[in-house]
Scaffold this motif. Structure first.
Motif, PDB file in Angstrom:
ATOM      1  N   UNK A  24       0.809  -1.219   0.000  1.00 34.83           N
ATOM      2  CA  UNK A  24       0.000   0.000   0.000  1.00 34.83           C
ATOM      3  C   UNK A  24       0.840   1.265   0.000  1.00 34.83           C
ATOM      4  N   UNK A  25       1.865   1.326   0.836  1.00 38.43           N
ATOM      5  CA  UNK A  25       2.593   2.578   1.056  1.00 38.43           C
ATOM      6  C   UNK A  25       3.954   2.654   0.375  1.00 38.43           C
ATOM      7  N   UNK A  26       4.509   1.533  -0.039  1.00 41.97           N
ATOM      8  CA  UNK A  26       5.858   1.525  -0.613  1.00 41.97           C
ATOM      9  C   UNK A  26       5.889   0.864  -1.988  1.00 41.97           C
ATOM     10  N   UNK A  27       4.787   0.968  -2.684  1.00 42.31           N
ATOM     11  CA  UNK A  27       4.653   0.473  -4.057  1.00 42.31           C
ATOM     12  C   UNK A  27       5.025  -1.003  -4.202  1.00 42.31           C
ATOM     13  N   UNK A  28       4.878  -1.782  -3.126  1.00 43.48           N
ATOM     14  CA  UNK A  28       5.112  -3.222  -3.180  1.00 43.48           C
ATOM     15  C   UNK A  28       6.534  -3.609  -3.516  1.00 43.48           C
ATOM     16  N   UNK A  29       7.473  -2.725  -3.281  1.00 48.41           N
ATOM     17  CA  UNK A  29       8.857  -2.942  -3.705  1.00 48.41           C
ATOM     18  C   UNK A  29       9.624  -3.954  -2.849  1.00 48.41           C
ATOM     19  N   UNK A  89      20.837  13.376  18.918  1.00 49.21           N
ATOM     20  CA  UNK A  89      21.678  13.476  20.112  1.00 49.21           C
ATOM     21  C   UNK A  89      22.467  12.175  20.226  1.00 49.21           C
ATOM     22  N   UNK A  90      23.751  12.272  20.256  1.00 54.20           N
ATOM     23  CA  UNK A  90      24.590  11.084  20.364  1.00 54.20           C
ATOM     24  C   UNK A  90      24.971  10.486  19.018  1.00 54.20           C
ATOM     25  N   UNK A  91      24.502  11.092  17.926  1.00 49.61           N
ATOM     26  CA  UNK A  91      24.858  10.594  16.595  1.00 49.61           C
ATOM     27  C   UNK A  91      25.427  11.735  15.744  1.00 49.61           C
ATOM     28  N   UNK A  92      26.146  12.622  16.409  1.00 45.49           N
ATOM     29  CA  UNK A  92      26.857  13.727  15.745  1.00 45.49           C
ATOM     30  C   UNK A  92      25.925  14.695  15.033  1.00 45.49           C
ATOM     31  N   UNK A  93      24.709  14.870  15.563  1.00 47.00           N
ATOM     32  CA  UNK A  93      23.802  15.876  15.044  1.00 47.00           C
ATOM     33  C   UNK A  93      22.981  15.488  13.840  1.00 47.00           C
ATOM     34  N   UNK A  94      23.176  14.290  13.326  1.00 43.77           N
ATOM     35  CA  UNK A  94      22.387  13.814  12.186  1.00 43.77           C
ATOM     36  C   UNK A  94      21.335  12.850  12.715  1.00 43.77           C
ATOM     37  N   UNK A  95      20.122  12.904  12.173  1.00 42.54           N
ATOM     38  CA  UNK A  95      19.076  11.974  12.576  1.00 42.54           C
ATOM     39  C   UNK A  95      19.157  10.714  11.732  1.00 42.54           C
ATOM     40  N   UNK A  96      20.023   9.779  12.089  1.00 39.39           N
ATOM     41  CA  UNK A  96      20.137   8.584  11.262  1.00 39.39           C
ATOM     42  C   UNK A  96      18.967   7.630  11.453  1.00 39.39           C
ATOM     43  N   UNK A  97      18.734   6.855  10.448  1.00 39.65           N
ATOM     44  CA  UNK A  97      17.763   5.772  10.505  1.00 39.65           C
ATOM     45  C   UNK A  97      18.530   4.510  10.154  1.00 39.65           C
ATOM     46  N   UNK A  98      18.325   3.471  10.938  1.00 39.62           N
ATOM     47  CA  UNK A  98      18.899   2.168  10.611  1.00 39.62           C
ATOM     48  C   UNK A  98      17.752   1.303  10.111  1.00 39.62           C
ATOM     49  N   UNK A  99      17.983   0.617   9.011  1.00 38.67           N
ATOM     50  CA  UNK A  99      16.874  -0.085   8.372  1.00 38.67           C
ATOM     51  C   UNK A  99      17.310  -1.414   7.775  1.00 38.67           C
ATOM     52  N   UNK A 100      16.402  -2.376   7.881  1.00 38.37           N
ATOM     53  CA  UNK A 100      16.561  -3.641   7.176  1.00 38.37           C
ATOM     54  C   UNK A 100      15.491  -3.641   6.096  1.00 38.37           C
ATOM     55  N   UNK A 101      15.940  -3.485   4.867  1.00 43.19           N
ATOM     56  CA  UNK A 101      15.051  -3.347   3.719  1.00 43.19           C
ATOM     57  C   UNK A 101      15.436  -4.427   2.721  1.00 43.19           C
ATOM     58  N   UNK A 102      14.520  -5.365   2.515  1.00 41.72           N
ATOM     59  CA  UNK A 102      14.825  -6.470   1.611  1.00 41.72           C
ATOM     60  C   UNK A 102      13.918  -6.360   0.384  1.00 41.72           C
ATOM     61  N   UNK A 103      14.533  -6.120  -0.789  1.00 47.36           N
ATOM     62  CA  UNK A 103      13.726  -5.976  -1.996  1.00 47.36           C
ATOM     63  C   UNK A 103      13.117  -7.298  -2.439  1.00 47.36           C
ATOM     64  N   UNK A 104      11.988  -7.194  -3.105  1.00 47.18           N
ATOM     65  CA  UNK A 104      11.432  -8.384  -3.741  1.00 47.18           C
ATOM     66  C   UNK A 104      12.328  -8.764  -4.905  1.00 47.18           C
ATOM     67  N   UNK A 105      12.263  -9.998  -5.318  1.00 47.77           N
ATOM     68  CA  UNK A 105      13.068 -10.460  -6.437  1.00 47.77           C
ATOM     69  C   UNK A 105      12.769  -9.591  -7.653  1.00 47.77           C
ATOM     70  N   UNK A 106      13.825  -9.141  -8.308  1.00 46.54           N
ATOM     71  CA  UNK A 106      13.685  -8.290  -9.482  1.00 46.54           C
ATOM     72  C   UNK A 106      13.642  -6.806  -9.162  1.00 46.54           C
ATOM     73  N   UNK A 107      13.537  -6.464  -7.867  1.00 44.66           N
ATOM     74  CA  UNK A 107      13.534  -5.054  -7.449  1.00 44.66           C
ATOM     75  C   UNK A 107      14.906  -4.708  -6.909  1.00 44.66           C
ATOM     76  N   UNK A 108      15.238  -3.439  -6.966  1.00 43.52           N
ATOM     77  CA  UNK A 108      16.468  -2.948  -6.381  1.00 43.52           C
ATOM     78  C   UNK A 108      16.141  -2.045  -5.217  1.00 43.52           C
ATOM     79  N   UNK A 109      17.099  -1.907  -4.307  1.00 47.97           N
ATOM     80  CA  UNK A 109      16.918  -0.946  -3.218  1.00 47.97           C
ATOM     81  C   UNK A 109      17.011   0.406  -3.813  1.00 47.97           C
TER      82      UNK A 109
END
Length: 152
Positions: free
Chosen positions: A115-120, A132-152
């Motif tokens: 629904x929200x990420x185009x089924x990728x 705070x504690x990450x040198x002023x950048x708001x990092x996001x850590x993510x586990x993103x696994x593409x469907x077969x035939x899709x790229x990140x």
């Protein structure tokens, strides 16, 4: 845990439509809406360009948000980076061990991905960390696994 590189950058903009136009014309980026309902809870709107690796975020009018405060304090610009990892829970534990606060966790099931990420993807889980504690950048850590035939 193994780092898999940068998935995308988050850019704070005052006007989402203007930001999409700029990066569409500059890079040929194609933008898709993200989960408007979830974003609105945080007082923002979001547009994703998977092909260009850009996430644009803009404050909603008359709403307080982290994005609004960021723009007021620093102006528009690079706000965060989404780092892909092979094991996001191990990365979360590393953040906690460093004393870094986790602001928000997003864990989409397949229906939400469709629904929200185009089924990728077949898996999409991320933790937004405090700048705070990450040198002023708001990092996001993510586990993103593409469907077969899709790229990140």
């Amino acid at each position: 845990m193994k780092p898999l590189g940068v998935n995308r950058v988050t850019i704070a903009v005052e006007d989402l439509k203007k930001g999409m136009e700029v990066y569409s014309r500059l890079l040929g980026a194609t933008f898709h809406s993200a989960n408007a309902e979830d974003a609105a809870r945080f007082g923002i709107e979001v547009a994703m360009s998977w092909d260009a690796g850009i996430e644009l975020v803009a404050p909603l009018p008359d709403r307080d948000s982290h994005v609004k405060q960021f723009i007021e304090n620093r102006g528009e610009g690079l706000m965060g980076v989404i780092f892909a990892v092979d094991d996001v829970e191990e990365a979360r534990k590393a953040a906690e061990n460093l004393g870094v606060q986790i602001w928000h966790t997003l864990d989409y099931n397949q229906n939400q991905i469709d629904t929200h990420l185009q089924g990728r993807f077949k898996k999409y889980r991320e933790h937004m960390l405090s700048p705070e504690g990450t040198c002023g950048v708001g990092p996001v850590i993510a586990q993103i696994e593409p469907k077969q035939g899709q790229q990140l």
